[in-house]
Design an enzyme around this catalytic site. Structure first.
Site, PDB file in Angstrom:
ATOM      1  N   ASP A 205     -56.009  35.452 -27.370  1.00  0.00           N
ATOM      2  CA  ASP A 205     -55.800  34.114 -26.815  1.00  0.00           C
ATOM      3  C   ASP A 205     -54.495  33.555 -27.374  1.00  0.00           C
ATOM      4  OD1 ASP A 205     -56.239  33.455 -29.461  1.00  0.00           O
ATOM      5  OD2 ASP A 205     -57.938  32.131 -29.074  1.00  0.00           O
ATOM      6  N   ASP A 207     -53.230  30.123 -29.419  1.00  0.00           N
ATOM      7  CA  ASP A 207     -53.726  28.933 -30.113  1.00  0.00           C
ATOM      8  C   ASP A 207     -52.596  27.924 -30.276  1.00  0.00           C
ATOM      9  OD1 ASP A 207     -56.398  30.196 -30.965  1.00  0.00           O
ATOM     10  OD2 ASP A 207     -54.942  31.618 -31.775  1.00  0.00           O
ATOM     11  N   ASP A 292     -56.474  28.027 -26.730  1.00  0.00           N
ATOM     12  CA  ASP A 292     -57.170  27.020 -27.540  1.00  0.00           C
ATOM     13  C   ASP A 292     -56.192  25.887 -27.829  1.00  0.00           C
ATOM     14  OD1 ASP A 292     -59.505  28.448 -27.668  1.00  0.00           O
ATOM     15  OD2 ASP A 292     -59.166  29.225 -29.689  1.00  0.00           O
TER      16      ASP A 292
HETATM   17  N1  DCP Z   1     -59.915  29.282 -36.700  1.00  0.00           N
HETATM   18  C1  DCP Z   1     -60.476  28.222 -37.377  1.00  0.00           C
HETATM   19  N2  DCP Z   1     -61.569  27.590 -36.870  1.00  0.00           N
HETATM   20  C2  DCP Z   1     -62.101  27.988 -35.696  1.00  0.00           C
HETATM   21  C3  DCP Z   1     -61.537  29.066 -34.992  1.00  0.00           C
HETATM   22  C4  DCP Z   1     -60.436  29.693 -35.531  1.00  0.00           C
HETATM   23  O1  DCP Z   1     -60.007  27.858 -38.430  1.00  0.00           O
HETATM   24  N3  DCP Z   1     -63.164  27.350 -35.224  1.00  0.00           N
HETATM   25  C5  DCP Z   1     -58.719  29.913 -37.265  1.00  0.00           C
HETATM   26  C6  DCP Z   1     -58.907  31.280 -37.807  1.00  0.00           C
HETATM   27  C7  DCP Z   1     -58.032  32.158 -36.979  1.00  0.00           C
HETATM   28  C8  DCP Z   1     -57.154  31.214 -36.193  1.00  0.00           C
HETATM   29  O2  DCP Z   1     -57.793  29.969 -36.234  1.00  0.00           O
HETATM   30  O3  DCP Z   1     -57.260  32.984 -37.783  1.00  0.00           O
HETATM   31  C9  DCP Z   1     -56.987  31.645 -34.790  1.00  0.00           C
HETATM   32  O4  DCP Z   1     -58.215  32.123 -34.243  1.00  0.00           O
HETATM   33  P1  DCP Z   1     -58.258  33.377 -33.288  1.00  0.00           P
HETATM   34  O5  DCP Z   1     -59.695  33.732 -33.125  1.00  0.00           O
HETATM   35  O6  DCP Z   1     -57.475  33.107 -32.066  1.00  0.00           O
HETATM   36  O7  DCP Z   1     -57.582  34.533 -34.172  1.00  0.00           O
HETATM   37  P2  DCP Z   1     -56.130  35.123 -34.151  1.00  0.00           P
HETATM   38  O8  DCP Z   1     -55.198  34.255 -33.380  1.00  0.00           O
HETATM   39  O9  DCP Z   1     -55.800  35.362 -35.574  1.00  0.00           O
HETATM   40  O10 DCP Z   1     -56.318  36.524 -33.455  1.00  0.00           O
HETATM   41  P3  DCP Z   1     -56.228  36.904 -31.887  1.00  0.00           P
HETATM   42  O11 DCP Z   1     -54.964  37.676 -31.771  1.00  0.00           O
HETATM   43  O12 DCP Z   1     -57.431  37.743 -31.639  1.00  0.00           O
HETATM   44  O13 DCP Z   1     -56.225  35.652 -31.070  1.00  0.00           O
HETATM   45 MG    MG Z   2     -55.580  33.653 -31.370  1.00  0.00          MG
END
Ligand code: DCP
Ligand code: MG
Length: 368
Positions: A205, A207, A292
């Site tokens: 995704d 963010d 997100d």
């Molecule tokens: N996060 C958070 N609280 C949430 C959801 C996520 O603090 N409720 C944080 C932890 C993650 C970051 O936000 O490292 C981004 O979430 P992702 O699941 O999108 O993870 P990544 O961006 O690191 O990986 P991807 O490449 O799969 O999107």
């Molecule tokens: Mg992400």
């Protein structure tokens, strides 16, 4: 032998927030196996064993050399017996029979499929599995199931959403989001967080963190058009609330788990596409992308940025470090000093590291 001279295993911290972990992983063979094991424990809701393997994976991602002998992991933290067994087998056999067993396990395979749908987590997967469902085809065929609005969107855009988001797509979406936000809030700050901020070239995704300096006028932002699918979670943050102690705390920001319609220039393959009978209307010229959007008050921006940049493991270790080494509580909103009984303000990520007595770790070094 080419050993990195400055590397001393016994000095490696058990906390990934005290290590610099880039995307340069010399031990993918091992960490892939650990992540499969961890995911299987997550599906079984065994948090302890899940974290054991995630911590071990994170330590090996940090190592500046590939592990080839058991001696290489001597003195490293987070190397329990279960982890060592997997490492030993991979060194000797080239692969882990336990990880392979997991990949062939019926329950794991079903959960893996189910959770690949936007809006489906471990709880829903458990329910479907108990009902005897095993594949997504079976789920789709079962007309008695009551899917949430999120899950319906997940199935509708499934193919687009499982194909990962590229950096180029992230940049394109970033322009759209920035432009749109700025028409409503001209002074707003829009920052890409998550994996892309850590330098990843692909993600599941995109963010974004959105903040508006000055008086709060951002409450309505998410309610104005832009999105294909949008599940708006209203802010539940109350002033002066203590940071959460949960290990994977969900924060209380107003946020939106959205699906955005990204128009893409059609690939023009002239030898096929110039035919008179070619029906342009049938060619889909857009891709559904998971986004997100998180809205944060300006005073909490640094904490939100640190939390949402991740990685997940890096965030977990920051909070664990704060709790156990500093008697402080950290979450995505604030840092609370329990000894002094005060909230520590921060205008930048650097200041948060300083409050915690940690050396600064750059976003691209947080790939723990
Ligand atoms: N996060 C958070 N609280 C949430 C959801 C996520 O603090 N409720 C944080 C932890 C993650 C970051 O936000 O490292 C981004 O979430 P992702 O699941 O999108 O993870 P990544 O961006 O690191 O990986 P991807 O490449 O799969 O999107
Ligand atoms: Mg992400």
């Amino acid at each position: 032998e080419p050993e990195v001279p400055s590397f001393i295993a016994s000095k490696v911290s058990q906390y990934s927030c005290q290590r610099k972990t880039t995307l340069n992983n010399y031990n993918k063979k091992f960490t892939d196996a650990f992540e499969i094991m961890a995911e299987n424990y997550e599906f079984k809701e065994n948090e302890i064993l899940c974290l054991e393997f995630l911590r071990a994976a994170s330590v090996l991602k940090f190592l500046p050399f590939p592990v080839t002998r058991m001696k290489d992991i001597q003195g490293l933290p987070c190397m329990g017996d279960r982890v060592r067994d997997v490492i030993e087998e991979i060194i000797e056999e080239g692969e882990s029979s336990r990880a392979k067993e997991v990949l062939n396990d019926e329950r794991y395979k079903s959960f893996k499929q189910f959770t690949s749908v936007f809006g489906v987590g471990v709880k829903t997967s458990e329910k479907w599995y108990r009902m005897g469902l095993r594949t997504l085809e079976e789920v789709k065929a079962d007309k008695t199931l009551k899917l949430s609005k999120m899950q319906k969107a997940g199935f509708l855009y499934y193919e687009d959403l499982v194909s990962c988001v590229s950096k180029a797509e992230a940049d394109a979406v970033s322009l759209i989001v920035k432009n749109t936000v700025c028409t409503f809030l001209p002074d707003a700050l829009v920052t890409i967080t998550g994996g892309f901020r850590r330098g990843k070239k692909i993600g599941h995704d995109i963010d974004f963190l959105i903040t508006n300096p000055g008086p709060r006028e951002d409450d309505e932002l998410l309610h104005k058009g832009l999105l294909l699918y949008c599940d708006i979670i209203e802010s539940t943050f109350v002033k002066e609330q203590l940071p959460s102690r949960k290990i994977d705390a969900m924060d209380n920001f107003q946020k939106c788990f959205a699906i955005l319609k990204l128009y893409q220039p059609r690939v023009n393959n002239s030898s096929y596409n110039t035919s008179k009978n070619f029906d342009m209307a049938e060619v889909k010229d857009w891709k559904a992308i998971r986004v997100d959007l998180v809205i944060t008050p300006f005073e909490q921006y640094a904490y939100a940025l640190l939390g949402w940049t991740g990685s997940r493991q890096f965030g977990r270790d920051l909070r664990r470090y704060a709790t156990h080494e500093k008697k402080m509580i950290l979450d995505n909103h604030a840092l609370y000093d329990r000894r002094e009984r005060i909230f520590l303000k921060a205008g930048s990520e650097e200041e948060i590291f300083t409050h915690l007595g940690l050396d600064y770790v750059e976003p691209w070094e947080r790939n723990a």
